[in-house]
Design an enzyme around this catalytic site. Structure first.
Site, PDB file in Angstrom:
ATOM      1  N   THR A 255       2.367   5.680  -7.420  1.00 16.55           N
ATOM      2  CA  THR A 255       1.824   6.198  -6.468  1.00 16.55           C
ATOM      3  C   THR A 255       0.656   5.791  -5.963  1.00 16.55           C
ATOM      4  O   THR A 255       0.249   4.395  -7.181  1.00 16.55           O
ATOM      5  CB  THR A 255       1.068   7.284  -7.284  1.00 16.55           C
ATOM      6  OG1 THR A 255       0.192   7.120  -8.274  1.00 16.55           O
ATOM      7  CG2 THR A 255       1.937   8.722  -7.552  1.00 16.55           C
TER       8      THR A 255
ATOM      9  N   LYS B  52      -2.037  -0.352 -10.514  1.00 18.89           N
ATOM     10  CA  LYS B  52      -3.276  -0.522 -11.259  1.00 18.89           C
ATOM     11  C   LYS B  52      -4.421  -0.336 -11.714  1.00 18.89           C
ATOM     12  O   LYS B  52      -5.503  -0.397 -12.588  1.00 18.89           O
ATOM     13  CB  LYS B  52      -3.264  -2.267 -10.346  1.00 18.89           C
ATOM     14  CG  LYS B  52      -2.595  -3.805 -10.744  1.00 18.89           C
ATOM     15  CD  LYS B  52      -3.151  -4.179  -9.015  1.00 18.89           C
ATOM     16  CE  LYS B  52      -2.300  -3.664  -7.915  1.00 18.89           C
ATOM     17  NZ  LYS B  52      -1.881  -3.747  -6.912  1.00 18.89           N
TER      18      LYS B  52
ATOM     19  N   GLY C 294       3.797  -8.624  -8.837  1.00 16.56           N
ATOM     20  CA  GLY C 294       4.939  -7.815  -8.521  1.00 16.56           C
ATOM     21  C   GLY C 294       6.481  -8.675  -9.169  1.00 16.56           C
ATOM     22  O   GLY C 294       6.617  -7.826 -10.398  1.00 16.56           O
TER      23      GLY C 294
ATOM     24  N   GLY D 134       1.409  -7.074   8.352  1.00 20.01           N
ATOM     25  CA  GLY D 134       1.463  -5.921   7.344  1.00 20.01           C
ATOM     26  C   GLY D 134       1.291  -6.330   6.052  1.00 20.01           C
ATOM     27  O   GLY D 134       0.687  -5.897   4.956  1.00 20.01           O
TER      28      GLY D 134
ATOM     29  N   GLU E 176      -4.060  -4.656   4.540  1.00 18.21           N
ATOM     30  CA  GLU E 176      -4.405  -2.965   4.709  1.00 18.21           C
ATOM     31  C   GLU E 176      -5.043  -2.501   6.027  1.00 18.21           C
ATOM     32  O   GLU E 176      -6.187  -4.475   5.759  1.00 18.21           O
ATOM     33  CB  GLU E 176      -4.461  -2.215   3.352  1.00 18.21           C
ATOM     34  CG  GLU E 176      -4.117  -2.390   2.661  1.00 18.21           C
ATOM     35  CD  GLU E 176      -2.536  -1.386   2.749  1.00 18.21           C
ATOM     36  OE1 GLU E 176      -3.150  -0.251   2.802  1.00 18.21           O
ATOM     37  OE2 GLU E 176      -1.320  -2.249   1.321  1.00 18.21           O
TER      38      GLU E 176
ATOM     39  N   ASP F 106      -8.358  -6.456  -6.587  1.00 17.95           N
ATOM     40  CA  ASP F 106      -6.796  -6.129  -6.721  1.00 17.95           C
ATOM     41  C   ASP F 106      -6.795  -7.307  -7.435  1.00 17.95           C
ATOM     42  O   ASP F 106      -6.373  -6.996  -8.510  1.00 17.95           O
ATOM     43  CB  ASP F 106      -6.110  -6.150  -5.521  1.00 17.95           C
ATOM     44  CG  ASP F 106      -5.097  -6.749  -6.129  1.00 17.95           C
ATOM     45  OD1 ASP F 106      -4.013  -5.613  -6.159  1.00 17.95           O
ATOM     46  OD2 ASP F 106      -4.045  -7.911  -5.943  1.00 17.95           O
TER      47      ASP F 106
ATOM     48  N   LYS G 181      -5.541  -7.236 -12.353  1.00 12.07           N
ATOM     49  CA  LYS G 181      -4.676  -7.804 -12.362  1.00 12.07           C
ATOM     50  C   LYS G 181      -5.529  -8.879 -13.999  1.00 12.07           C
ATOM     51  O   LYS G 181      -4.774  -9.388 -14.776  1.00 12.07           O
ATOM     52  CB  LYS G 181      -4.282  -9.107 -11.773  1.00 12.07           C
ATOM     53  CG  LYS G 181      -3.080  -8.285 -10.263  1.00 12.07           C
ATOM     54  CD  LYS G 181      -3.446  -8.528  -9.748  1.00 12.07           C
ATOM     55  CE  LYS G 181      -2.090  -8.051  -8.008  1.00 12.07           C
ATOM     56  NZ  LYS G 181      -2.275  -7.964  -7.078  1.00 12.07           N
TER      57      LYS G 181
ATOM     58  N   GLY H 255       5.598  -6.561  -2.797  1.00 18.19           N
ATOM     59  CA  GLY H 255       7.376  -6.239  -2.455  1.00 18.19           C
ATOM     60  C   GLY H 255       7.888  -5.152  -3.115  1.00 18.19           C
ATOM     61  O   GLY H 255       7.809  -5.419  -4.295  1.00 18.19           O
TER      62      GLY H 255
HETATM   63  N1  LIG Z   1       4.784  -2.192  -2.260  1.00 23.05           N
HETATM   64  C1  LIG Z   1       4.431  -3.174  -3.673  1.00 23.05           C
HETATM   65  O1  LIG Z   1       4.562  -4.275  -3.151  1.00 23.05           O
HETATM   66  C2  LIG Z   1       3.079  -3.132  -4.297  1.00 23.05           C
HETATM   67  C3  LIG Z   1       3.399  -4.378  -5.845  1.00 23.05           C
HETATM   68  C4  LIG Z   1       2.548  -4.169  -6.548  1.00 23.05           C
HETATM   69  C5  LIG Z   1       2.347  -2.565  -7.269  1.00 23.05           C
HETATM   70  N2  LIG Z   1       2.050  -1.641  -5.952  1.00 23.05           N
HETATM   71  C6  LIG Z   1       1.922  -0.471  -6.882  1.00 23.05           C
HETATM   72  O2  LIG Z   1       3.040   0.494  -6.576  1.00 23.05           O
HETATM   73  C7  LIG Z   1       2.044   1.746  -5.823  1.00 23.05           C
HETATM   74  C8  LIG Z   1       3.028   2.448  -5.168  1.00 23.05           C
HETATM   75  O3  LIG Z   1       3.118   1.057  -3.966  1.00 23.05           O
HETATM   76  P1  LIG Z   1       3.738   1.834  -2.988  1.00 23.05           P
HETATM   77  O4  LIG Z   1       4.116   0.293  -1.855  1.00 23.05           O
HETATM   78  O5  LIG Z   1       4.972   1.758  -3.307  1.00 23.05           O
HETATM   79  O6  LIG Z   1       3.366   2.652  -2.121  1.00 23.05           O
HETATM   80  P2  LIG Z   1       2.899   3.795  -1.104  1.00 23.05           P
HETATM   81  O7  LIG Z   1       4.194   3.248  -0.496  1.00 23.05           O
HETATM   82  O8  LIG Z   1       1.380   3.693  -0.264  1.00 23.05           O
HETATM   83  O9  LIG Z   1       3.860   4.561  -2.182  1.00 23.05           O
HETATM   84  C9  LIG Z   1       2.655   6.076  -2.652  1.00 23.05           C
HETATM   85  C10 LIG Z   1       3.628   6.857  -2.996  1.00 23.05           C
HETATM   86  O10 LIG Z   1       2.681   8.131  -3.771  1.00 23.05           O
HETATM   87  C11 LIG Z   1       3.150   9.428  -3.001  1.00 23.05           C
HETATM   88  N3  LIG Z   1       1.964   9.932  -4.109  1.00 23.05           N
HETATM   89  C12 LIG Z   1       0.591   9.294  -3.635  1.00 23.05           C
HETATM   90  N4  LIG Z   1      -0.508  10.783  -3.519  1.00 23.05           N
HETATM   91  C13 LIG Z   1       0.671  11.472  -4.659  1.00 23.05           C
HETATM   92  C14 LIG Z   1       0.505  12.414  -5.888  1.00 23.05           C
HETATM   93  N5  LIG Z   1      -0.403  13.382  -5.245  1.00 23.05           N
HETATM   94  N6  LIG Z   1       1.552  13.415  -6.150  1.00 23.05           N
HETATM   95  C15 LIG Z   1       3.033  13.027  -5.541  1.00 23.05           C
HETATM   96  N7  LIG Z   1       3.381  11.584  -4.913  1.00 23.05           N
HETATM   97  C16 LIG Z   1       1.538  11.085  -4.388  1.00 23.05           C
HETATM   98  C17 LIG Z   1       3.029   8.516  -1.510  1.00 23.05           C
HETATM   99  O11 LIG Z   1       4.142  10.547  -1.689  1.00 23.05           O
HETATM  100  P3  LIG Z   1       4.237  10.760   0.258  1.00 23.05           P
HETATM  101  O12 LIG Z   1       5.361   9.729   0.689  1.00 23.05           O
HETATM  102  O13 LIG Z   1       4.130  11.841   0.344  1.00 23.05           O
HETATM  103  O14 LIG Z   1       2.673  10.449   0.819  1.00 23.05           O
HETATM  104  C18 LIG Z   1       4.209   8.104  -1.251  1.00 23.05           C
HETATM  105  O15 LIG Z   1       5.724   8.368  -1.871  1.00 23.05           O
HETATM  106  C19 LIG Z   1       0.508   1.409  -5.701  1.00 23.05           C
HETATM  107  O16 LIG Z   1      -0.359   1.739  -7.293  1.00 23.05           O
HETATM  108  C20 LIG Z   1       0.300  -0.131  -5.389  1.00 23.05           C
HETATM  109  O17 LIG Z   1      -0.613  -0.405  -5.321  1.00 23.05           O
HETATM  110  C21 LIG Z   1       2.806  -1.574  -4.924  1.00 23.05           C
END
Ligand SMILES: NC(=O)c1ccc[n+]([C@@H]2O[C@H](COP(=O)([O-])OP(=O)(O)OC[C@H]3O[C@@H](n4cnc5c(N)ncnc54)[C@H](OP(=O)(O)O)[C@@H]3O)[C@@H](O)[C@H]2O)c1
Length: 341
Positions: free
Chosen positions: A95, A124, A153, A206, A209, A220, A224, A316
């Site tokens: 999440t 994190k 990542g 992109g 944010e 961030d 780490k 990613g």
């Molecule tokens: N993207 C990357 O490259 C990356 C890399 C390393 C680490 N991360 C970390 O991995 C995590 C996920 O990243 P992401 O990019 O996948 O984020 P994201 O696309 O924003 O997805 C977040 C997901 O969490 C769900 N969510 C949020 N609050 C919730 C709750 N209370 N109950 C149930 N579901 C909930 C959201 O639901 P909805 O779909 O309904 O909104 C969404 O599906 C984050 O903590 C991020 O920092 C991401």
């Protein structure tokens, strides 16, 4: 291995895709047969003890939530309810990050531990704020907590130091741990544009944010540093222990001055002794750490092996999902060897 996946965004969808695409090989090469038995997003849950396929989940995510699936959907079911009621071995927590109080992820992880489930997280927040307590709670409940995707990542920065350098003493760690700030500083130095222009470009592509403060203010990177210091160097740090300075004040003049000396400025997160720090730092362009664009790099300084630098994409969906798969395999391996001994 039955998995409850909390969060079905970029990483969650990447994971379902990778598990499906690699299924034949993971069964053949590792004897590992994962099954996603529940997925939860903000709209509710989808549950199937026989396993949910990517196609079924994707089709209904397009409507807003996986809980809209008439066959498997449980609209309004919360993650806590799913963790409590669905039988599974592992919870994958993916999440959104919250560095103020780590919620709701912190509650999900502790609930998973208390119900005897292992946890893999890419988030994190809980680790930056409460890693020492979480690792203790996992041990107390005899479950594993893994978090490879939180740093680097898909680049195995944590495992490299922990496993490949096992036995040696890691004296210091320094790294470019955030792709967004590295992109901004690279653009400023190479195109001679202002911080704001480079930030606008990062947002258009992109990489940043709408609210870029987690990245540009160094938070961030600091998260780490905490995770690496605790996991690799056995520290017991939290975010408040890190001295943090972001990149908003890096000027073109400072970059020009650095360039005259064959150097440039990068946002470096480091831990040397007991001083975790994040700050814009002048480094030589010939330093292996000096990567450009959105790349990440980390140098480990160890007592006997010397300096080693690992370079890779630091974020990613698929990259991070590959780190989750690695963690799942690690847990599976640990459980299998435990059964044998
Ligand atoms: N993207 C990357 O490259 C990356 C890399 C390393 C680490 N991360 C970390 O991995 C995590 C996920 O990243 P992401 O990019 O996948 O984020 P994201 O696309 O924003 O997805 C977040 C997901 O969490 C769900 N969510 C949020 N609050 C919730 C709750 N209370 N109950 C149930 N579901 C909930 C959201 O639901 P909805 O779909 O309904 O909104 C969404 O599906 C984050 O903590 C991020 O920092 C991401």
């Amino acid at each position: 291995m039955r998995i409850i996946l909390i969060g079905y965004g970029v990483v969650g969808q990447g994971l379902t895709s990778i598990l499906q695409r690699r299924h034949a090989e993971t069964v053949k090469d590792y004897g590992f047969n994962p099954k996603i038995v529940a997925v939860v997003d903000k709209g509710g849950a989808a549950i199937s003890p026989r396993g949910l396929t990517l196609e079924k989940l994707q089709a209904f995510k397009k409507n807003g939530s996986i809980a809209t699936n008439p066959e498997f959907g449980h609209p309004k079911m919360t993650a806590i309810e799913a963790i409590e009621s669905v039988e599974a071995e592992v919870v994958v927590e993916a999440t959104s990050t919250n560095v103020k109080n780590a919620e709701p992820a912190l509650s999900y992880i502790t609930k998973a531990f208390k119900t005897g489930k292992h946890v893999v997280t890419t988030n994190k927040g809980p680790l930056a704020l409460a890693m020492p307590a979480l690792t203790e709670l996992a041990e107390y409940n005899h479950v594993y907590l893994r978090f490879s995707g939180t740093v680097g990542g898909g680049t195995p920065m944590l495992e490299f130091a922990k496993r490949c350098l096992a036995g040696d003493k890691i004296l210091a760690i320094k790294g470019i741990l955030n792709g967004t700030t590295n992109y901004i500083l690279t653009e400023m130095a190479e195109k001679h544009i202002s911080f704001q222009q480079a930030l606008d470009s990062a947002q258009k592509l992109g990489y940043a944010e709408t609210d870029p403060s987690m990245d540009v203010d160094g938070i961030d990177t600091a998260c780490k540093v905490v995770i690496m210091a605790n996991w690799i160097m056995n520290k017991k740090l939290t975010l408040k222990d890190v001295n943090i300075k972001g990149i908003r004040d890096v000027s073109l003049k400072a970059l020009d001055e650095a360039a005259k000396k064959g150097n440039t400025i990068k946002l470096i997160g480091s831990i040397d002794g007991d001083k975790p720090t994040v700050a814009p730092t002048e480094i030589s362009k010939r330093d292996p750490l000096c990567v450009s664009g959105v790349l990440n790099a980390v140098t480990f300084v160890s007592q006997f092996a010397g300096e080693e630098t690992l370079i890779g994409r630091g974020a990613g969906g698929m990259e991070t999902a590959s780190a989750v798969l690695r963690d799942l395999l690690d847990i599976r391996h640990k459980l299998a060897t435990k059964l044998l001994t």
